[in-house]
Design an enzyme around this catalytic site. Structure first.
Site, PDB file in Angstrom:
ATOM      1  CD  GLN A 110     -50.195  16.460 -21.034  1.00 56.10           C
ATOM      2  OE1 GLN A 110     -50.865  15.618 -20.450  1.00 56.10           O
ATOM      3  NE2 GLN A 110     -48.885  16.351 -21.168  1.00 56.10           N
ATOM      4  CE  LYS A 113     -48.465  16.915 -16.798  1.00 47.98           C
ATOM      5  NZ  LYS A 113     -48.755  15.518 -16.597  1.00 47.98           N
ATOM      6  CE  LYS A 125     -53.581  11.898 -20.650  1.00 45.99           C
ATOM      7  NZ  LYS A 125     -52.204  11.954 -20.137  1.00 45.99           N
ATOM      8  N   GLY A 164     -48.357   7.928 -25.195  1.00 46.42           N
ATOM      9  CA  GLY A 164     -48.941   6.896 -24.338  1.00 46.42           C
ATOM     10  C   GLY A 164     -49.414   7.469 -23.006  1.00 46.42           C
ATOM     11  CG  ASP A 165     -51.960   8.549 -19.450  1.00 46.04           C
ATOM     12  OD1 ASP A 165     -51.123   9.288 -18.921  1.00 46.04           O
ATOM     13  OD2 ASP A 165     -53.016   8.220 -18.874  1.00 46.04           O
ATOM     14  CB  THR A 208     -42.862   9.852 -16.785  1.00 46.05           C
ATOM     15  OG1 THR A 208     -43.223  10.116 -18.136  1.00 46.05           O
ATOM     16  CG2 THR A 208     -43.829  10.571 -15.869  1.00 46.05           C
ATOM     17  CG  ASN A 239     -43.546   4.154 -18.526  1.00 45.44           C
ATOM     18  OD1 ASN A 239     -43.487   5.345 -18.228  1.00 45.44           O
ATOM     19  ND2 ASN A 239     -42.693   3.594 -19.354  1.00 45.44           N
TER      20      ASN A 239
HETATM   21  P1  NDP Z   1     -49.240   2.135 -16.604  1.00 42.21           P
HETATM   22  O1  NDP Z   1     -50.475   1.642 -17.244  1.00 42.21           O
HETATM   23  O2  NDP Z   1     -47.928   1.697 -17.112  1.00 42.21           O
HETATM   24  O3  NDP Z   1     -49.271   1.785 -15.035  1.00 42.21           O
HETATM   25  C1  NDP Z   1     -50.311   2.204 -14.217  1.00 42.21           C
HETATM   26  C2  NDP Z   1     -50.105   1.600 -12.842  1.00 42.21           C
HETATM   27  O4  NDP Z   1     -51.063   2.137 -11.938  1.00 42.21           O
HETATM   28  C3  NDP Z   1     -50.293   0.091 -12.830  1.00 42.21           C
HETATM   29  O5  NDP Z   1     -49.522  -0.460 -11.799  1.00 42.21           O
HETATM   30  C4  NDP Z   1     -51.798  -0.022 -12.507  1.00 42.21           C
HETATM   31  O6  NDP Z   1     -52.144  -1.254 -11.913  1.00 42.21           O
HETATM   32  C5  NDP Z   1     -51.964   1.094 -11.521  1.00 42.21           C
HETATM   33  N1  NDP Z   1     -53.334   1.625 -11.569  1.00 42.21           N
HETATM   34  C6  NDP Z   1     -53.984   2.147 -12.641  1.00 42.21           C
HETATM   35  N2  NDP Z   1     -55.231   2.502 -12.296  1.00 42.21           N
HETATM   36  C7  NDP Z   1     -55.351   2.174 -10.992  1.00 42.21           C
HETATM   37  C8  NDP Z   1     -56.409   2.297 -10.062  1.00 42.21           C
HETATM   38  N3  NDP Z   1     -57.590   2.832 -10.411  1.00 42.21           N
HETATM   39  N4  NDP Z   1     -56.190   1.885  -8.797  1.00 42.21           N
HETATM   40  C9  NDP Z   1     -55.003   1.357  -8.446  1.00 42.21           C
HETATM   41  N5  NDP Z   1     -53.968   1.209  -9.282  1.00 42.21           N
HETATM   42  C10 NDP Z   1     -54.150   1.622 -10.532  1.00 42.21           C
HETATM   43  O7  NDP Z   1     -49.367   3.742 -16.613  1.00 42.21           O
HETATM   44  P2  NDP Z   1     -48.233   4.817 -16.461  1.00 42.21           P
HETATM   45  O8  NDP Z   1     -47.207   4.352 -15.506  1.00 42.21           O
HETATM   46  O9  NDP Z   1     -47.855   5.279 -17.792  1.00 42.21           O
HETATM   47  O10 NDP Z   1     -49.062   6.031 -15.804  1.00 42.21           O
HETATM   48  C11 NDP Z   1     -49.248   6.147 -14.395  1.00 42.21           C
HETATM   49  C12 NDP Z   1     -49.669   7.564 -14.063  1.00 42.21           C
HETATM   50  O11 NDP Z   1     -48.665   8.480 -14.519  1.00 42.21           O
HETATM   51  C13 NDP Z   1     -50.976   8.038 -14.707  1.00 42.21           C
HETATM   52  O12 NDP Z   1     -51.615   8.940 -13.834  1.00 42.21           O
HETATM   53  C14 NDP Z   1     -50.488   8.791 -15.932  1.00 42.21           C
HETATM   54  O13 NDP Z   1     -51.426   9.753 -16.364  1.00 42.21           O
HETATM   55  C15 NDP Z   1     -49.252   9.456 -15.364  1.00 42.21           C
HETATM   56  N6  NDP Z   1     -48.287   9.874 -16.359  1.00 42.21           N
HETATM   57  C16 NDP Z   1     -47.713   8.989 -17.220  1.00 42.21           C
HETATM   58  C17 NDP Z   1     -46.783   9.425 -18.139  1.00 42.21           C
HETATM   59  C18 NDP Z   1     -46.030   8.489 -19.003  1.00 42.21           C
HETATM   60  O14 NDP Z   1     -45.062   8.926 -19.630  1.00 42.21           O
HETATM   61  N7  NDP Z   1     -46.367   7.216 -19.075  1.00 42.21           N
HETATM   62  C19 NDP Z   1     -46.454  10.846 -18.262  1.00 42.21           C
HETATM   63  C20 NDP Z   1     -47.043  11.687 -17.252  1.00 42.21           C
HETATM   64  C21 NDP Z   1     -47.958  11.202 -16.376  1.00 42.21           C
HETATM   65  P3  NDP Z   1     -52.841  -2.402 -12.815  1.00 42.21           P
HETATM   66  O15 NDP Z   1     -51.764  -2.893 -13.722  1.00 42.21           O
HETATM   67  O16 NDP Z   1     -53.328  -3.386 -11.841  1.00 42.21           O
HETATM   68  O17 NDP Z   1     -53.949  -1.711 -13.560  1.00 42.21           O
END
Ligand code: NDP
Length: 444
Positions: A110, A113, A125, A164-165, A208, A239
């Site tokens: 981070q 970034k 974080k 959030g994350d 994102t 997300n």
């Molecule tokens: P969400 O919780 O909204 O979504 C996560 C997605 O990934 C879900 O579909 C989830 O499935 C899946 N997932 C999570 N863990 C696993 C796993 N171990 N194996 C397989 N699938 C998995 O999170 P975000 O979309 O916010 O974040 C996704 C990624 O993006 C993360 O790495 C986060 O750090 C990164 N990120 C997010 C930002 C943001 O603004 N939100 C900013 C920058 C980076 P299920 O629902 O079944 O758990």
């Protein structure tokens, strides 16, 4: 052993139980060698030793009451890694896999970034091993209130601003903010990703995913290419994945596969995003339900198979280490041209080596997914000025930031003789500013 190798060797000894942190530090420090070699004063100032050590790590107990009246206890964390260029900033993750190693790797990433966004934000974080999945709203609220009752002592709009994350969306941010407000009796920009009715920014939710596609679009544009007619595979359906898919469609591409942690759907005619949104954002359901609405689609439980699907663009948007060497080879064998990371560190070091050997365009997470935190910083800017920008204004600023990031990492890669190596470009472009600020601040 040179300076970088000595620091890495020491870091591995001191953090032997933290594989994700070691992986991230190895990737970053190794690619910083060209800039370190040009600045012998950094070694004199023990800059790298200070850079790899977080300012502080806060770990705390989070007791809360579940729906049966039973008391549960989770572990809460906040890593305040580096505030050389601005207040600590980075998301909170609620997921059973959360541990110190994962949070340290995320906080470490981070720092660079946030620097790449060009905005004044440091790196942090946090999170918990709490799993919001399957919990009632009341349970989530109980947990969030208890979490914030400890965390509020350490954060503030000029100190540390979480967001959030994974597992922390609008609902969780709302409960966390509510408790902060109650404990401090202040209404400040202490969290980003807030709802629009209480200080949030338009486009933050989409940022994102949109940003990921904007930077990929720029990488295509300079190669006289575009999303028009491209086949895209996106992992995850949260997300980041959903709004990346939305932007891909707006730019003329087609998303053929997405997954959640249980399985993936493949729809050769193009995933209908309104159905995914209804499942995931509407009622927090499982992606398998897609088949109830589109019986011609297929479903597979081995999520790694998603990378065997032929595509031009792969956008991993779920979690760390989801593409290993074997999956990267499958992507390359099927002719992928661009891989851009929406998730944090979704490609292993071995997978990155495969992309680089094959000469495909690879945009690493710290550049490609910086749109979220950049828009969080835009949210902070609006809050301090007590104004709101329109959707179009925020979107235009986001796009401008992502285009700038692309050219900054491209220029840094060229400047240090590694054209098209955006891993190196992103690390160096982000590090330059942080290192300079740390040198100005003296020994602290
Ligand atoms: P969400 O919780 O909204 O979504 C996560 C997605 O990934 C879900 O579909 C989830 O499935 C899946 N997932 C999570 N863990 C696993 C796993 N171990 N194996 C397989 N699938 C998995 O999170 P975000 O979309 O916010 O974040 C996704 C990624 O993006 C993360 O790495 C986060 O750090 C990164 N990120 C997010 C930002 C943001 O603004 N939100 C900013 C920058 C980076 P299920 O629902 O079944 O758990």
């Amino acid at each position: 052993m040179d300076y970088v190798e000595r620091v890495l060797s020491n870091l591995k000894k001191q953090n032997a139980d933290q594989p994700e942190f070691i992986e991230a530090a190895t990737e970053i420090l190794t690619s910083l060698k060209p800039i370190i070699d040009q600045h012998p004063e950094y070694e004199q100032a023990s800059l790298l030793e200070r850079y790899v050590e977080p300012t502080r790590i806060i770990m705390f107990s989070v007791p809360w009451v579940d729906r049966n009246g039973k008391i549960q206890v989770n572990r809460g964390y906040r890593i305040q890694f580096n505030n050389a260029i601005g207040p600590y900033k980075g998301g909170l993750r609620f997921h059973p896999s959360v541990n110190l190693s994962i949070l340290k790797f995320l906080a470490f990433e981070q720092i660079l970034k946030n620097s790449l966004t060009g905005l004044p934000i440091g790196g942090g974080k946090g999170g918990s091993d709490f799993d919001p999945k399957g919990k009632t709203d009341l349970e989530v609220m109980n947990f969030c209130q208890s979490f914030m009752t400890e965390l509020y002592k350490y954060i503030g709009p000029d100190t540390d601003v979480p967001a959030g994350d994974i597992g922390v969306g609008a609902r969780e941010i709302g409960y966390l903010f509510g408790q902060y407000k109650r404990l401090t009796d202040t209404h400040t920009a202490v969290l980003t990703g807030r709802g629009l009715s209480y200080g949030g920014s338009l486009i933050r939710t989409e940022a994102t995913g949109y940003g990921l596609v904007y930077i990929t679009e720029e990488a295509m544009k300079v190669r006289n290419d575009s999303f028009e007619g491209k086949t895209v595979v996106i992992s995850g359906s949260g997300n980041v994945a959903i709004f990346a898919a939305e932007k891909v469609y707006q730019l003329g591409g087609k998303v053929v596969a997405m997954y959640d942690s249980n399985g993936y759907v493949y729809d050769k005619d193009g995933i209908k995003l309104d159905i995914i949104k209804d499942i995931k954002l509407g009622h927090r359901g499982r992606i398998k339900e897609y088949l109830d609405k589109v019986p011609t689609a297929t479903y597979g439980e081995n999520i790694k198979d998603i990378w065997k699907i032929k595509c031009d663009v792969a956008l991993p948007c779920a979690t760390q280490n989801e593409i290993d060497e074997e999956s990267a080879k499958a992507l390359v064998a099927n002719g992928v041209k661009y891989v851009a990371e929406g998730a944090n560190m979704p490609s292993t070091l071995e997978a990155i080596a495969v992309y680089q050997a094959a000469g495909i365009v690879f945009l690493p997470a710290k550049a490609a997914n910086a749109g979220g935190v950049a828009t969080s910083a835009l949210e902070m800017a609006q809050s301090s000025q007590r104004i709101f920008w329109t959707r179009e204004e925020v979107d235009a600023k986001l796009k401008g930031i992502m285009v700038n990031i692309y050219h900054n990492i491209d220029n840094a890669a060229k400047k240090y003789g590694h054209e098209n190596n955006y891993v190196l470009g992103a690390n160096i472009a982000g590090f330059e500013k942080v290192a300079e600020a740390m040198m100005f601040h003296g020994v602290i």
